[in-house]
Design an enzyme around this catalytic site. Structure first.
Site, mmCIF file in Angstrom:
data_model
loop_
_atom_site.group_PDB
_atom_site.id
_atom_site.type_symbol
_atom_site.label_atom_id
_atom_site.label_comp_id
_atom_site.label_asym_id
_atom_site.label_seq_id
_atom_site.Cartn_x
_atom_site.Cartn_y
_atom_site.Cartn_z
ATOM 1 N N GLY A 217 0.797 -1.277 -0.083
ATOM 2 C CA GLY A 217 0.164 0.081 0.015
ATOM 3 C C GLY A 217 0.909 1.231 -0.060
ATOM 4 O O GLY A 217 2.191 1.236 -0.019
ATOM 5 N N GLU A 238 7.405 -10.471 3.255
ATOM 6 C CA GLU A 238 6.402 -11.173 2.524
ATOM 7 C C GLU A 238 6.102 -11.017 1.188
ATOM 8 O O GLU A 238 6.055 -12.053 0.287
ATOM 9 C CB GLU A 238 5.079 -10.826 3.305
ATOM 10 C CG GLU A 238 3.825 -11.755 2.945
ATOM 11 C CD GLU A 238 2.856 -11.155 3.874
ATOM 12 O OE1 GLU A 238 2.818 -11.256 5.132
ATOM 13 O OE2 GLU A 238 1.926 -10.683 3.646
#
Ligand code: COA
Length: 431
Positions: A217, A238
């Protein structure tokens, strides 16, 4: 011709033929995020009139998720391990379910048959000379799903970047569907002044030589804008996106000082644009490994100066984090937040950071509140939280008492809400 080439030819079918293997009552696991095998999902949805009670399990659906749309209830039931834009309404209207779980735990759910997998729908690259295909942009739980499933159907996509790390041999695939399509892309988010202020505050906590995990984001991307003068950063995350490519190209991210997997960009999935996919394609320094390795707090904690950066929807004054619910509505999921918060806290010199704007809904709501919204879950516990960052400043909560942390959090709330928060905190006996 070697053997695998013959076997390969025998396994090639159309998407329509391949999905005939799906039977009513099956649990079907779909590759994650931008790794979704769109041609297979479309063919499965087209079989809706013949299927009943098929459970579709995956995390972020980047495609249209037609199986979760109204009218599909008899044929398909979506079990979301994370809620994204295309599945949120279905979960809210109870036409789909959400199963809470740490990202690092998902492989265990499949492997240990807590959620037995009947069919895995995956996407892979064409094979190399030895018959191995790359999982491209999604290894995460996809590899374990393929290893646990009774039937593995692979969309073989020549557009998919060939990434290093985990791979699958053609022998382990039952049906191959050749379908070259542009890989699903995620456009870079818009970064406003608020995100930039948060990014600058977060960047001030990152030392040279740190290994980073970045969530998804605008905030993680804004952080990257303020890392241009840092040296020898590393990536064990991740996922990563286009912003990291720019820092790699400018020599800021070198992975040289990483304690383990030195020299490598390590991730479990990738989301971005063609720029990212070109960067990782056949790049010997990029490795994708399963999520129970990348997100394992013990592995994360082996990196010196590990810094994890994630976001949240809400904090209460004890430091409890709600990163996934708006009131009692499941907005997203826990993903790898706790995995990385815990990993970074084990790391020598490590820091875990939760960064969020101080307000929501156009400034009308404070995200820092005396109590979490009624019905909201605690995603990361108050015991785990280390740094909290807003555009107004940085609060370090580790080792702080309840009163100290309440005061520290009020100090980084929006100035327009501070007096009200302090008065409410006094009234409730928090400070
Ligand atoms: N009350 C009411 N509305 C709220 C709110 C609150 N407390 N907090 C946020 N909202 C609204 C926002 O105003 C926004 O609405 P808009 O789209 O109309 O502007 C919307 O909810 C989304 O909020 P935002 O903060 O912009 O979300 P985001 O896209 O930045 O995602 C998380 C933030 C926390 C949902 C996301 O980071 C996440 O899912 N985290 C958990 C998983 C995770 O950390 N994984 C780790 C690595 S990927």
């Amino acid at each position: 011709m070697t053997d695998w080439r013959k076997v390969y030819k025998d396994k090639i079918v159309t998407a329509e033929e391949a999905v005939q293997s799906i039977r009513s009552g099956d649990r079907v696991v779909v590759g994650h995020a931008c790794g979704e095998p769109a041609a297979l999902v479309e063919a499965m949805v087209a079989r809706a009139p013949q299927l009943r009670d098929v459970e579709i399990v995956h995390m972020v659906a980047m495609g249209p998720a037609k199986y979760a749309q109204p009218g599909m209830e008899l044929s398909f039931r979506h079990n979301a391990l994370f809620v994204g834009g295309s599945t949120r309404k279905a979960v809210e209207e109870k036409r789909a379910d959400y199963t809470p779980c740490f990202f690092s735990e998902i492989p265990r759910l499949f492997r240990n048959r807590i959620l037995p997998v009947n069919v895995a729908l995956i996407q892979v690259t064409p094979p190399d000379d030895e018959g191995f295909c790359s999982y491209g942009v999604s290894v995460d739980y996809t590899k374990v799903a393929a290893e646990s499933a009774y039937v593995v159907i692979a969309q073989m996509n020549g557009f998919l970047p060939r990434t290093g790390g985990a791979r699958i041999h053609l022998d382990a695939i039952n049906h191959i569907v050749e379908a070259d399509r542009p890989v699903i892309e995620l456009a870079p988010p818009a970064i406003g002044d608020e995100e930039k202020a948060i990014g600058e505050n977060v960047a001030s906590l990152i030392p040279d030589g740190a290994t980073l995990q970045l969530g998804i984001g605008a905030i993680p991307d804004a952080v990257l804008l303020f890392l241009k003068d840092k040296k020898d950063l590393g990536i064990h995350s991740e996922m990563f996106s286009d912003g990291v490519v720019a820092l790699a190209e400018s020599g800021v991210v070198t992975n040289r000082r990483k304690t383990i997997n030195t020299g490598k960009f390590m991730a479990t999935f990738l989301m971005g644009t063609k720029k990212l996919y070109d960067f990782v394609d056949n790049n010997p320094n990029v490795e994708l490994q399963p999520v129970d390795y990348i997100n394992d707090p013990v592995i994360i904690g082996q990196h010196e100066n590990m810094v994890s950066i994630n976001s949240a929807l809400q904090f209460d004054l004890m430091g409890q984090v709600n990163a996934e619910m708006i009131g009692s509505r499941q907005f997203s999921g826990i993903g790898g937040q706790v995995d990385f918060v815990r990993g970074a806290s084990r790391s020598p010199g490590g820091k875990s950071i939760i960064a969020l704007p101080s307000t929501a809904a156009g400034g009308k709501i404070s995200r820092i509140r005396c109590e979490l919204d009624r019905g909201a879950a605690v995603s990361t516990s108050r015991n785990d939280v280390h740094y909290v960052v807003t555009e107004c400043g940085i609060a370090e909560l580790r080792g702080k008492s309840l009163q100290e942390r309440a005061k520290a959090l009020i100090a980084i709330s929006h100035p327009g809400f501070r007096d009200q928060l302090a008065a409410e905190a006094r009234e409730k006996g928090i400070i």
